[in-house]
Design an enzyme around this catalytic site. Structure first.
Site, short mmCIF file in Angstrom:
data_model
loop_
_atom_site.label_atom_id
_atom_site.label_comp_id
_atom_site.label_asym_id
_atom_site.label_seq_id
_atom_site.Cartn_x
_atom_site.Cartn_y
_atom_site.Cartn_z
NE ARG A 5 -5.58 -7.99 -6.59
CZ ARG A 5 -6.50 -7.48 -7.45
NH1 ARG A 5 -6.15 -7.10 -8.71
NH2 ARG A 5 -7.85 -7.49 -6.82
CG HIS B 234 -1.84 -1.33 1.46
ND1 HIS B 234 -2.56 -1.68 0.35
CD2 HIS B 234 -1.82 -2.25 2.39
CE1 HIS B 234 -3.45 -2.73 0.83
NE2 HIS B 234 -2.66 -3.24 1.96
CD GLU C 273 -3.06 -3.70 5.86
OE1 GLU C 273 -3.41 -4.71 5.97
OE2 GLU C 273 -3.32 -3.12 4.89
#
Length: 314
Positions: free
Chosen positions: A191, A96, A114
């Site tokens: 990805r 990310h 996260e």
């Protein structure tokens, strides 16, 4: 306001999803490929709705903008997103961006730092966390050559483990894992590798290699972390992480705990047990799978029962 704000989750179907969100939490999921429960979310791609009380039926984003007194935050948008993820199959290897890169390349979307609390894990389950490349050039070369076994760092996991995953970290949940994820309110994922899987139409899923290489941190070795546990206000509190994005803790209640008022709002997810939360003018049941917000100024209040809670705040 001296009432907790209970929220109705939003469910997202995923190619790697399963049925454990129903099996473990009793949710009415849309299919046997349900991968994500967006439990506390004001993101446009899936907003939680207030279940009951004064603001019943209101989307969290609307509540945030129309009642800032409940949050006392300087953020222009609700900054956090709480999810439960059921990895019935391996998730794609991904990375990310940070706020700066996302702001430039993703139409103002936040970056995505996260963290994961492992709620459930089958024997032998593992995650991918970090990589073995020593330079950007080596990272790009190993990705282009498909040297996945040499590049990716695999780590075994068990229930109760916690992992902080800052932006720029190559990562993936492995098959057989359920996590509670606390993250910035972002839906941007690059990805890197998807095991050559095909979608329902038979197409290979899109990769984002140029952006992924841009944002991946190098070097990136996994370093196990230790966590402090203390007794506070009758709670056993394990502190996982505290930084400019979020503070995340695990609260264990066995009996009764009395807590002071919160200066800022707190997000609460019940991941085990049952009990109640009570204030001077009412008592509210808490059950495994509940997600709620304690608004700014909430309390003093008590927690009763046998409960395991994951809490977070800015």
């Amino acid at each position: 306001m001296n009432q907790p704000i209970f929220l109705q989750p939003v469910f997202q179907e995923r190619i790697w999803g399963g049925t454990k969100l129903s099996d473990l939490f009793g949710y009415a999921i849309p299919s046997d490929h349900t991968g994500e429960c967006w439990a506390i979310s004001a993101h446009p791609n899936g907003q939680s709705v207030v279940k009951e009380g004064l603001y019943a039926g209101m989307a969290l984003g609307e509540l945030w903008s129309s009642h800032p007194e409940l949050f006392r935050s300087a953020s222009p948008v609700f900054p956090l997103l709480i999810k439960l993820l059921d990895a019935s199959d391996d998730l794609s290897v991904q990375v990310h961006p940070d706020d700066a890169y996302a702001g430039e390349h993703e139409q103002g979307e936040l970056g995505k730092t996260e963290c994961w609390y492992i709620v459930d894990a089958e024997p032998g389950a593992s995650i991918i966390y970090g990589h073995e490349a020593s330079s950007k050039a080596e990272l790009e070369s190993m990705i282009q050559d498909g040297q996945w076994d040499a590049l990716l760092t695999k780590i075994p996991v068990k229930p109760g483990d916690f992992f902080y995953v800052p932006s720029g970290t190559i990562h993936a949940l492995g098959k057989g894992i359920v996590v509670l994820e606390t993250q910035q309110s972002s839906d941007t994922t690059y990805r890197v590798y998807d095991y050559d899987r095909r979608d329902k139409d038979g197409n290979l899923r899109e990769l984002h290699l140029e952006k992924a290489i841009d944002v991946t941190s190098v070097p990136q070795a996994y370093e196990p972390a230790g966590f402090e546990t203390q007794t506070r206000d009758g709670l056993n509190v394990k502190s996982f992480v505290s930084n400019s994005f979020f503070t995340v803790e695990k609260w264990d209640v066995d009996g009764s705990a009395q807590l002071a008022a919160h200066e800022r709002y707190t997000l609460v997810s019940v991941i085990a047990g049952s009990g109640s939360i009570h204030v001077q003018d009412g008592e509210y049941a808490l059950r495994k799978g509940d997600h709620l917000i304690l608004p700014a100024g909430f309390g003093p209040y008590g927690l009763d029962g046998e409960l395991t809670l994951i809490t977070s705040h800015e």
